[in-house]
Every structure is written in C-alpha cells, then in structure tokens.
Write a protein that holds these residues in place. Structure first.
Motif, PDB file in Angstrom:
ATOM      1  N   UNK A 133       0.842  -1.203   0.000  1.00  0.00           N
ATOM      2  CA  UNK A 133       0.000   0.000   0.000  1.00  0.00           C
ATOM      3  C   UNK A 133       0.876   1.251   0.000  1.00  0.00           C
ATOM      4  N   UNK A 134       0.375   2.326  -0.599  1.00  0.00           N
ATOM      5  CA  UNK A 134       1.156   3.555  -0.638  1.00  0.00           C
ATOM      6  C   UNK A 134       2.285   3.440  -1.651  1.00  0.00           C
ATOM      7  N   UNK A 135       3.487   3.715  -1.219  1.00  0.00           N
ATOM      8  CA  UNK A 135       4.652   3.612  -2.101  1.00  0.00           C
ATOM      9  C   UNK A 135       5.038   2.141  -2.249  1.00  0.00           C
ATOM     10  N   UNK A 136       5.014   1.644  -3.471  1.00  0.00           N
ATOM     11  CA  UNK A 136       5.388   0.262  -3.726  1.00  0.00           C
ATOM     12  C   UNK A 136       6.892   0.095  -3.872  1.00  0.00           C
ATOM     13  N   UNK A 137       7.303  -1.151  -4.060  1.00  0.00           N
ATOM     14  CA  UNK A 137       8.723  -1.445  -4.145  1.00  0.00           C
ATOM     15  C   UNK A 137       9.425  -0.777  -5.319  1.00  0.00           C
ATOM     16  N   UNK A 138       8.743  -0.655  -6.466  1.00  0.00           N
ATOM     17  CA  UNK A 138       9.357  -0.030  -7.631  1.00  0.00           C
ATOM     18  C   UNK A 138       9.543   1.470  -7.423  1.00  0.00           C
ATOM     19  N   UNK A 139       8.552   2.103  -6.794  1.00  0.00           N
ATOM     20  CA  UNK A 139       8.687   3.529  -6.480  1.00  0.00           C
ATOM     21  C   UNK A 139       9.792   3.746  -5.442  1.00  0.00           C
ATOM     22  N   UNK A 140       9.863   2.829  -4.470  1.00  0.00           N
ATOM     23  CA  UNK A 140      10.919   2.919  -3.468  1.00  0.00           C
ATOM     24  C   UNK A 140      12.289   2.808  -4.134  1.00  0.00           C
ATOM     25  N   UNK A 141      12.406   1.853  -5.068  1.00  0.00           N
ATOM     26  CA  UNK A 141      13.667   1.699  -5.805  1.00  0.00           C
ATOM     27  C   UNK A 141      14.023   2.991  -6.527  1.00  0.00           C
ATOM     28  N   UNK A 142      13.035   3.613  -7.167  1.00  0.00           N
ATOM     29  CA  UNK A 142      13.297   4.849  -7.907  1.00  0.00           C
ATOM     30  C   UNK A 142      13.776   5.957  -6.973  1.00  0.00           C
ATOM     31  N   UNK A 143      13.139   6.072  -5.796  1.00  0.00           N
ATOM     32  CA  UNK A 143      13.543   7.093  -4.825  1.00  0.00           C
ATOM     33  C   UNK A 143      14.973   6.827  -4.327  1.00  0.00           C
ATOM     34  N   UNK A 144      15.257   5.580  -4.015  1.00  0.00           N
ATOM     35  CA  UNK A 144      16.581   5.223  -3.498  1.00  0.00           C
ATOM     36  C   UNK A 144      17.658   5.452  -4.554  1.00  0.00           C
ATOM     37  N   UNK A 145      17.345   5.095  -5.814  1.00  0.00           N
ATOM     38  CA  UNK A 145      18.298   5.273  -6.901  1.00  0.00           C
ATOM     39  C   UNK A 145      18.624   6.745  -7.124  1.00  0.00           C
ATOM     40  N   UNK A 146      17.628   7.615  -6.907  1.00  0.00           N
ATOM     41  CA  UNK A 146      17.861   9.049  -7.101  1.00  0.00           C
ATOM     42  C   UNK A 146      18.875   9.581  -6.092  1.00  0.00           C
ATOM     43  N   UNK A 147      18.852   9.040  -4.876  1.00  0.00           N
ATOM     44  CA  UNK A 147      19.783   9.491  -3.834  1.00  0.00           C
ATOM     45  C   UNK A 147      21.122   8.775  -3.904  1.00  0.00           C
ATOM     46  N   UNK A 148      21.098   7.478  -4.213  1.00  0.00           N
ATOM     47  CA  UNK A 148      22.334   6.686  -4.231  1.00  0.00           C
ATOM     48  C   UNK A 148      22.171   5.557  -5.251  1.00  0.00           C
ATOM     49  N   UNK A 149      22.632   5.772  -6.475  1.00  0.00           N
ATOM     50  CA  UNK A 149      22.445   4.757  -7.537  1.00  0.00           C
ATOM     51  C   UNK A 149      23.147   3.435  -7.242  1.00  0.00           C
ATOM     52  N   UNK A 150      24.106   3.436  -6.302  1.00  0.00           N
ATOM     53  CA  UNK A 150      24.866   2.222  -6.013  1.00  0.00           C
ATOM     54  C   UNK A 150      24.324   1.438  -4.821  1.00  0.00           C
ATOM     55  N   UNK A 168       4.531 -10.935 -10.796  1.00  0.00           N
ATOM     56  CA  UNK A 168       5.337  -9.713 -10.845  1.00  0.00           C
ATOM     57  C   UNK A 168       6.728  -9.946 -11.424  1.00  0.00           C
ATOM     58  N   UNK A 169       7.034 -11.164 -11.868  1.00  0.00           N
ATOM     59  CA  UNK A 169       8.391 -11.461 -12.333  1.00  0.00           C
ATOM     60  C   UNK A 169       8.797 -10.589 -13.516  1.00  0.00           C
ATOM     61  N   UNK A 170       7.974 -10.451 -14.571  1.00  0.00           N
ATOM     62  CA  UNK A 170       8.380  -9.567 -15.682  1.00  0.00           C
ATOM     63  C   UNK A 170       8.661  -8.135 -15.210  1.00  0.00           C
ATOM     64  N   UNK A 171       7.825  -7.683 -14.273  1.00  0.00           N
ATOM     65  CA  UNK A 171       8.017  -6.342 -13.729  1.00  0.00           C
ATOM     66  C   UNK A 171       9.358  -6.249 -12.989  1.00  0.00           C
ATOM     67  N   UNK A 172       9.713  -7.295 -12.233  1.00  0.00           N
ATOM     68  CA  UNK A 172      10.961  -7.304 -11.481  1.00  0.00           C
ATOM     69  C   UNK A 172      12.170  -7.355 -12.407  1.00  0.00           C
ATOM     70  N   UNK A 173      12.063  -8.101 -13.497  1.00  0.00           N
ATOM     71  CA  UNK A 173      13.163  -8.150 -14.469  1.00  0.00           C
ATOM     72  C   UNK A 173      13.405  -6.769 -15.051  1.00  0.00           C
ATOM     73  N   UNK A 174      12.328  -6.053 -15.347  1.00  0.00           N
ATOM     74  CA  UNK A 174      12.470  -4.690 -15.851  1.00  0.00           C
ATOM     75  C   UNK A 174      13.099  -3.790 -14.793  1.00  0.00           C
ATOM     76  N   UNK A 175      12.735  -4.023 -13.525  1.00  0.00           N
ATOM     77  CA  UNK A 175      13.312  -3.225 -12.436  1.00  0.00           C
ATOM     78  C   UNK A 175      14.816  -3.450 -12.328  1.00  0.00           C
ATOM     79  N   UNK A 176      15.277  -4.668 -12.595  1.00  0.00           N
ATOM     80  CA  UNK A 176      16.717  -4.939 -12.562  1.00  0.00           C
ATOM     81  C   UNK A 176      17.431  -4.165 -13.660  1.00  0.00           C
ATOM     82  N   UNK A 177      16.772  -4.021 -14.795  1.00  0.00           N
ATOM     83  CA  UNK A 177      17.363  -3.207 -15.868  1.00  0.00           C
ATOM     84  C   UNK A 177      17.472  -1.744 -15.434  1.00  0.00           C
ATOM     85  N   UNK A 178      16.600  -1.347 -14.507  1.00  0.00           N
ATOM     86  CA  UNK A 178      16.591   0.033 -14.029  1.00  0.00           C
ATOM     87  C   UNK A 178      17.418   0.229 -12.763  1.00  0.00           C
ATOM     88  N   UNK A 179      18.131  -0.824 -12.326  1.00  0.00           N
ATOM     89  CA  UNK A 179      19.045  -0.621 -11.206  1.00  0.00           C
ATOM     90  C   UNK A 179      18.864  -1.521 -10.014  1.00  0.00           C
TER      91      UNK A 179
END
Length: 444
Positions: A57-74, A85-96
C-alpha cells in the motif's frame, strides 16, 4: 564485512520470517511495514542492503527503488515478488535493482543474494572513501602550501586529526600559519558546516574577557544592555580557535576548563547552565607546561588542551618552501589587479633563500605582494651564521629540481635534459629532497 539490512514488507509474517533467518546468520536487521517509514529513517550513505516487497500500500517497491536510486544509484535493492510480478521485477533490474526473489523463497537463496549484494556495497563504499581521501588530500595541498618533508608530514597529521573528536594544541612562531592550520582542522572534519570562531586571547582586555567568552544576561554588570551570546555559545556544534592561549587570565582558564570537562557554560548573571558541543583548538608560542611550572598557566588545562599537538616549523627551517610560497602570494596579489606578476631574478631568489624570515609566512606574503605591485624588492637581511652555505645551496637545488619537474609535468627525460643530469644522479637528488615524480604529473 558489512551486515546491515533493511526489510520493507507489509506482511508481518514475511517480516518476521526474514528477520529470524537473517538474525540467526549474524545480520543486523531493521523492519518496516511501509516504504514511507523506510525513506524517513534511512541514514545517508547507508552501509547495507534494502530488501523490499514489490506490491505494498502507498509507495510500492518499484517507487521505493526509484527514490533510493535518485539518492544513491549504487545502493543494492533486492525485490521480493509474487509470481505475476516477475516480468516487472526483471524490468526493475534493468533500471538498477540488484536482484529479485520470487515468493516463496528459501533462506539459502535469500542469504546467497544478500551476501553478494553486501560484498558489492562494501567495495562501492571503500572506493568512495578512497576517492574522498584523495580529494581531501588534493584540497589540503592547495591550502597548506609546501613541498618540504615537514609540510607533507603536517598535512598528513591534519587529515588524521580533522576527523577525530579531540582538542588540539598548535605550537608555532608568530606568522607561521597557526590559524590557517586550525581552519583546516575544522574545514576537513565533520564540523565543517558548523561555526568556526577565532579569538585572540591577547587582544581582549581582561575586564571584558569573561563576557566575551561566556556572554551575559541583561544587567549582569554596569553597561550590560540586553542579553549577549558569548563566543563559546555561538560556536555550539563547531570549533573554537583560541590563539595566544597563554595570554588567557587564570580566572578564565578555570572556567574554560569547566566548559571542556562538562560541556556546559553559564552566562554572566545567569544561574542556568547551557549545554554546548565544542571542539577547542588552541595556539601558543611558548610551552604551556613550562608556563604552568612558572605559575602562569593552569597545568590541568594545559593537559586538557594538549590531547594532540601540532608543531609548525618556522620558515627558516623549511627554506625549500620559500619559492613556491612567494610565487603563490605574488600571483594572488597580481591577479587582484588584473596583471601578471613580474619574474623573480635569480639574485633576488638567492636573497629570499638567505633571509631568516623572523615574521615567517606573514612576512614572506608581504614581500611577495610588494614584488607583484612593482614596489621594489624588500630590504632583506641574509641569514645569520647558523644558516650555512651548504644549507642554502641545498634549498636552492631543491627549488631548481621542483621547478623543472613542474615545468616538464613529471617527465623525467625532460628534467634530465633541462638540468644536464644523468638518471642516477637525478634519482638520488630527488630522493634526498623528498621529491616524487607522480606529484608533478598532470592528470586529466
């Protein structure tokens, strides 16, 4: 090895199971049911790994990843996914994202992925630390100028002490740069964004000393109009530099000792103590313990101030730094006027190297500014008999080597040809003067 892990999942059973597995394996675990709470409490440069569910609920894992990546990409993020959600997760790995685990997953699978992520995080943080150290070293070299062995050792000591929460005593003659060193201890440490307050103890009348340091309440004494914050209270969280500390009145020494011991002070006319967080850097010309034995300084305060000591060599003990400093001050003065500093004749350079510089760096800066402004060379006296011809020749030789290395950007063959020296002789002379080729190489 790093072992910090944050787990974000809205399902209490998942959080509990993961915490049990990781704790039994020696990891330090923090749990959050909401991504918003994780973001609110995440420290900067978090030395670990984030494990997060994708659907919450609220901020999901992908949004959390995006926020974290903005502050510290590593920052490694491991995502927990349902089957759909596996296809979605594979795409998320491409995004960091570092990895994803499909529920239900085994403890062994989680621990394997986590350990690899932590190894990567450790390498990233160590690499950052080394880059930060190199950057600090480079900045310090442009602040505390000099290539003599004494100056190189001083820079190493300043970098080591800057990050330590200890009081420092700086000893040196007038004009040797004590306040500049104190400022470096502040600027290159964790208090850099807090106040740096410099106070010359010899310049404050004794009757005003207590009010200047500790402040006062309205009406504390005749003429005390309104409340006034003292220097120590104003510097809360930062650094206080007390120059010529040996001039501090004995009565105020006792009150300063109490502030150092208890980290509290009281304004004049007040009954309430105020907590302060201070680092004290003091500077002195004489030996404080000798002053204490003579009854002019409190021995207990001397020990409190002298947790670490830095000694600044007078300019006459590091003559090889004179040409570099002179060039720096002359160029700075000329730049202010939009002109180029005139070249320094060899005879005047020899005179600079022979002078005893009783006013140290401050006197040298004045001479360089006069030269840059075309006001003529200062009237310098040669060094006394204690400065031998051999010592003067050594200093001049070091300057010639340094100038050739700088001109040829550390390229040894060019230096050999310019100075007509064989390779072995050049190596021996560079080693004797503490010169390293890499210090003169221009890196892109």
């Amino acid at each position: 090895m790093l072992n910090s892990v944050i787990v974000v999942d809205d399902e209490a059973s998942i959080r509990s199971a993961v915490e049990q597995w990781l704790s039994l394996s020696g990891f330090s675990v923090e749990l959050y049911a909401r991504a918003e709470d994780c973001l609110a409490h995440l420290p900067p440069h978090f030395p670990g790994v984030i494990i997060s569910d994708v659907r919450m609920p609220g901020i999901g894992g992908l949004q959390l990843l995006e926020r974290l990546q903005a502050d510290d990409p590593d920052l490694p993020v491991i995502l927990l996914t349902g089957h759909g959600d596996v296809p979605m997760a594979v795409e998320a790995m491409r995004n960091g994202a570092y990895d994803f685990l499909e529920k239900p997953f085994t403890p062994q699978h989680l621990l394997g992925s986590l350990r690899r992520a932590l190894e990567k995080r450790q390498l990233v943080l160590e690499n950052r630390r080394l880059h930060e150290q190199a950057d600090l070293k480079s900045r310090l070299e442009t602040t505390l100028l000099g290539m003599s062995q004494g100056l190189q050792q001083l820079r190493r000591q300043v970098l080591d002490l800057a990050s330590l929460p200890v009081n420092v005593l700086i000893r040196g003659e007038t004009g040797s740069g004590k306040e500049r060193v104190a400022r470096c201890l502040h600027d290159f440490g964790p208090r850099a964004d807090k106040p740096f307050v410099a106070l010359n103890c010899a310049a404050i009348p004794e009757a005003l000393f207590e009010a200047e340091l500790f402040g006062h309440e309205s009406g504390a004494f005749t003429g005390a109009q309104g409340k006034r914050i003292g220097k120590l209270e104003y510097a809360n969280g930062g650094t206080v530099f007390l120059d010529e500390i040996e001039s501090m009145p004995l009565a105020q020494q006792a009150k300063l000792l109490r502030v150092i011991q208890e980290q509290k002070l009281e304004r004049l006319g007040a009954n309430q103590s105020i907590s302060v967080d201070l680092r004290i850097i003091a500077a002195t010309k004489p030996d404080l313990l000798e002053e204490a034995r003579a009854g002019r300084f409190r021995e207990d305060l001397a020990y409190r101030l002298n947790v670490a000591e830095l000694r600044l060599a007078p300019l006459r003990e590091r003559r090889e730094d004179i040409p570099l400093l002179f060039e720096h001050f002359a160029s700075a003065a000329a730049e202010k006027l939009g002109r180029t500093a005139p070249p320094l004749p060899g005879a005047q350079l020899a005179q600079l190297l022979s002078h005893d510089w009783p006013g140290n760096v401050r006197e040298l800066a004045n001479a360089a500014e006069r030269h840059a402004l075309g006001l003529g060379a200062p009237n310098l006296e040669v060094a006394p008999a204690g400065q031998s011809l051999a010592d003067q020749m050594e200093a001049f030789e070091a300057q010639c080597l340094r100038a050739a290395l700088r001109h040829h950007k550390g390229e040894i063959k060019g230096v050999m040809e310019a100075l007509l020296l064989p390779r072995r002789t050049l190596n021996e002379k560079m080693q004797r003067h503490g010169l390293v080729r890499e210090d003169f190489v221009i890196r892109e």
